[in-house]
Design an enzyme around this catalytic site. Structure first.
Site, short mmCIF file in Angstrom:
data_model
loop_
_atom_site.label_atom_id
_atom_site.label_comp_id
_atom_site.label_asym_id
_atom_site.label_seq_id
_atom_site.Cartn_x
_atom_site.Cartn_y
_atom_site.Cartn_z
N GLU A 114 0.85 -1.21 0.00
CA GLU A 114 0.00 0.00 0.00
C GLU A 114 0.88 1.25 0.00
O GLU A 114 1.96 1.23 0.58
CB GLU A 114 -0.85 0.05 1.29
CG GLU A 114 -1.64 -1.19 1.57
CD GLU A 114 -2.20 -1.18 2.99
OE1 GLU A 114 -2.68 -0.14 3.45
OE2 GLU A 114 -2.16 -2.25 3.63
N LYS A 116 2.17 4.66 1.43
CA LYS A 116 2.15 5.19 2.79
C LYS A 116 1.84 6.68 2.71
O LYS A 116 2.67 7.48 2.27
CB LYS A 116 3.50 4.96 3.46
CG LYS A 116 3.52 5.36 4.90
CD LYS A 116 4.83 4.95 5.56
CE LYS A 116 4.84 5.31 7.03
NZ LYS A 116 4.69 6.75 7.26
N LYS A 315 10.74 3.61 2.73
CA LYS A 315 10.61 5.06 2.54
C LYS A 315 11.13 5.49 1.17
O LYS A 315 12.12 4.96 0.66
CB LYS A 315 11.38 5.81 3.64
CG LYS A 315 10.85 5.59 5.04
CD LYS A 315 9.47 6.15 5.28
CE LYS A 315 9.44 7.59 5.61
NZ LYS A 315 9.72 8.02 6.95
O1 I6G Z 1 1.25 4.54 10.06
C1 I6G Z 1 0.85 3.68 9.14
C2 I6G Z 1 0.64 4.12 7.86
C3 I6G Z 1 0.22 3.26 6.89
C4 I6G Z 1 0.60 2.34 9.47
C5 I6G Z 1 0.19 1.45 8.47
C6 I6G Z 1 -0.02 1.94 7.17
O2 I6G Z 1 -0.43 1.09 6.26
C7 I6G Z 1 -0.61 1.55 4.94
N1 I6G Z 1 -0.03 0.17 8.79
C8 I6G Z 1 0.16 -0.24 10.01
C9 I6G Z 1 -0.06 -1.67 10.31
C10 I6G Z 1 0.58 0.63 11.01
N2 I6G Z 1 0.81 1.92 10.75
C11 I6G Z 1 0.81 0.18 12.37
#
Ligand code: I6G
Length: 673
Positions: A114, A116, A315
């Site tokens: 996915e 971020k 990142k």
């Molecule tokens: O802070 C986060 C941003 C995006 C995330 C995350 C995420 O998934 C696209 N997924 C998890 C499991 C966690 N923080 C803990």
């Protein structure tokens, strides 16, 4: 004696804790994200090399920052964790190998990949499908209740739709300010002299953590789900990807880019694809998150202190870096626009080394509030040229104010700064070396001096070869000088010399247009020429007088005034006139004589074919005075039906009398003149 490693660890922890407060609690980061990541990485490395110094209160073991007292606190029953980061393929490969070893797997692991999003993590609690609470992540265990604000976000459903909705389900995701909305918001804020946001993440966080939800409602925020926290009495799929698809069916928003990928290579390919799409996505993203897709395997892997073992953030190269502002230079563009350019200590941003960045104009310098010697943030996003997005409150021991010059750095003409216009310009348009090519090309263009054969390429060569510096130099060119130019034979050279000679006979309006005065186009040049008639009269006109000319407002008047105040421009104009440019003498436009001027008419009796006020207006339009009484001065009486005493008086005084048909015939006789 103090241990130097321990000392370093303590110092890093203090620094990071301070930055956490600024980033998570105050929404005013004092360093860039990449600088923060570097500090955290340094601390992690020191702690892993010296495990005896690792303590549970280290920021490497904790999530986010403290919650603000102004909000009601919310307990996260299932902790809201953070993610560990990798910054390159090698570290990603190590991460996946560690997973394979732990799970004793040999085949490729399946991941849900996915984007971020760079926003604010949020938890949405639905009970029986109804949104009952929204909270920030806070420190992972306790967050801030922001339900009232979250309810103003358009794409968050207040009620879930569809089947098999668990009795309780907590959705987790990110609140962002989409790029278009962020740029728009900042543009408007800077136009209105208001504070703009440092980046979209800050915009989202600052907008959501408001006590007054009316403020949040005005901010264009959006939410995207990435996972599930608490669940009671629900039956969910065993795949993270499938669970996300289920959320979508219930009406929760997802990003469009979520995909299932196999093993290291699948993840790396996805990373590359999204990296190339990064600038086209509607939201800012700072990397990719890979999650082990199988929920049972996730459970087997479990968690380390602050992050799940089954997920990692890969990142992207940072789009913001901090550096020092060494100096500011002022560039003069082809049209005279003065652009301040920041000279920076070279810094690597988004894969490119940057040592200069445009500061656009003086308003931007004031908005940023920067001084030479400041630490500034350089941002390089989308296809946009590098920008300075803000200054950081680092100590500047010898701050130097940026002074916008009042004279052009190239030709020393006055710099024209018109109130209400962001761009300042050099007013030495005819003389300034930076504007030379543009000015000469414009001068010779068809609508101006109409010099045939003097195209862009020829002008460029003439200027580059230093054969001309300004338009007046054109008229002393010899054909031998032209013949040396590219694609310029004797015939073409002769034609150009002839065209130059022919162009000398022009009109005042075209000559004015050719001077290239800002905002003086064809119509304005014509109006100025007709009003002032001579160049001398125009040259000595003041701003008030200039504004009496049709279509000339304050700004155009100021441009004209500035232009004729520059000695260098006047020198070029004198040289043009000395070269033989001339135009026919202009005479004032004769006022067209109205046919019934000085004549007095009286209307009396009833008119049947036209209304009395129409008749009156028609006569006045032809210059007549329409009076209410008959006297010796009356020239004509229009007598309608049943005219009375006025008619008698006219007869007594021997004044010409016409009836309604006579009036109509009179008006018609002037109708097409
Ligand atoms: O802070 C986060 C941003 C995006 C995330 C995350 C995420 O998934 C696209 N997924 C998890 C499991 C966690 N923080 C803990």
């Amino acid at each position: 004696m103090l241990n130097p490693v321990k000392e370093k660890i303590t110092l890093l922890r203090e620094q990071i804790k301070q930055h956490n407060t600024h980033y998570y609690s105050l929404d005013t980061p004092t360093i860039t994200d990449s600088e923060y990541d570097r500090l955290l990485l340094q601390l992690k490395q020191l702690e892993s090399e010296n495990p005896k110094f690792l303590t549970p209160d280290s920021p490497t073991q904790k999530v986010g920052g403290a919650v603000l007292d102004k909000f009601i606190k919310v307990n996260h029953e299932v902790p809201m964790l953070s993610l560990d980061n990798v910054f390159n393929g090698e570290d990603l490969s190590d991460f996946i190998e560690r997973l394979n070893n732990r799970l004793t797997l040999t085949e490729n692991l399946t991941f849900c990949a996915e984007p971020k999003l760079d926003g604010l993590a949020i938890s949405l609690l639905y009970e029986n499908g109804i949104l009952v609470r929204a909270a920030t992540r806070g420190d992972g265990s306790i967050g801030e209740d922001v339900t009232h604000n979250v309810k103003t976000i358009q794409n968050i459903p207040h009620q879930l739709q569809g089947e098999n909705i668990p009795e309780t389900i907590e959705i987790r995701g990110e609140v962002v300010m989409p790029m278009a909305a962020f740029n728009n918001y900042n543009k408007k804020a800077s136009e209105n002299g208001e504070k703009s946001f440092a980046n979209p993440r800050n915009a989202a966080a600052g907008s959501l953590r408001q006590l007054d939800s009316k403020i949040t409602a005005k901010r264009p925020l959006a939410f995207f789900s990435y996972g599930i926290g608490l669940v009671n009495n629900g039956d969910l799929a065993n795949s993270h990807f499938q669970r996300l698809q289920q959320l979508k069916k219930w009406g929760l928003p997802l990003t469009n880019e979520i995909e299932v990928k196999q093993g290291f290579q699948g993840c790396l390919d996805y990373y590359q694809t999204i990296l190339t799409l990064r600038d086209t996505l509607p939201y800012e993203i700072d990397g990719i998150v890979y999650k082990v897709d199988d929920i049972e395997l996730q459970q087997q892997l479990g968690f380390i202190s602050r992050a799940p073992r089954w997920a990692i953030a890969h990142k992207f190269p940072a789009q913001e870096e901090q550096t020092k502002l060494l100096d500011v230079e002022f560039q003069v563009g082809r049209t005279g626009a003065i652009t301040p350019v920041a000279i920076l200590e070279p810094v690597f941003v988004g894969g490119v080394n940057i040592s200069r960045a445009s500061l656009h104009n003086n308003d931007e310098i004031e908005r940023l509030g920067i001084k030479i010697g400041d630490t500034v943030v350089v941002r390089r996003a989308a296809d946009v040229i590098p920008q300075i997005s803000r200054s950081l409150p680092e100590q500047n021991l010898s701050p130097k104010t940026i002074v916008f010059p009042s004279n052009c750095p190239v030709c020393k003409s006055e710099i024209e700064k018109i109130e209400g216009e962001a761009v300042a310009r050099c007013s030495g348009g005819l003389y300034c070396a930076a504007q030379r090519k543009e000015a000469i090309q414009y001068f010779s263009s068809r609508k101006a001096m109409n010099i045939d054969g003097l195209g862009e390429k020829v002008v460029e060569q003439l200027v580059d070869e230093k054969l001309i510096n300004n338009p007046a130099d054109l008229f002393v060119l010899k054909s031998e000088q032209l013949i040396g130019l590219e694609r310029m034979g004797p015939k073409k050279a002769e034609n150009l010399i002839n065209a130059l000679n022919n162009s000398k006979k022009t009109t005042f309006a075209k000559f004015l247009l050719a001077l290239g005065i800002r905002e003086v186009g064809e119509a304005t040049a014509k109006n100025l020429a007709e009003y002032y008639l001579t160049l001398d009269a125009l040259k000595s006109a003041d701003i008030d007088s200039l504004q009496e000319v049709d279509d000339v407002g304050e700004i155009v008047a100021k441009h004209v005034d500035y232009f004729f105040r520059q000695t260098h421009n006047l020198e070029v104009i004198d040289a043009l006139l000395a070269a033989g440019i001339e135009w026919p003498v202009l005479v004032p436009k004769e006022q067209k004589k109205l046919p019934l001027l000085d004549k007095t008419y009286v209307l009396t009796g009833t008119l049947n074919k036209m209304k009395r006020n129409e008749a009156k207006a028609a006569l006045q339009l032809l210059g007549a005075k329409v009076s209410g009484s008959v006297s010796a001065k009356t020239n004509c009486v229009v007598a309608g039906e049943s005219a009375g005493s006025k008619l008698t008086k006219a007869q007594e005084l021997n004044i010409p009398i016409i009836d309604e048909d006579g009036l109509i015939a009179l008006l018609e006789s002037f109708s097409d003149k």
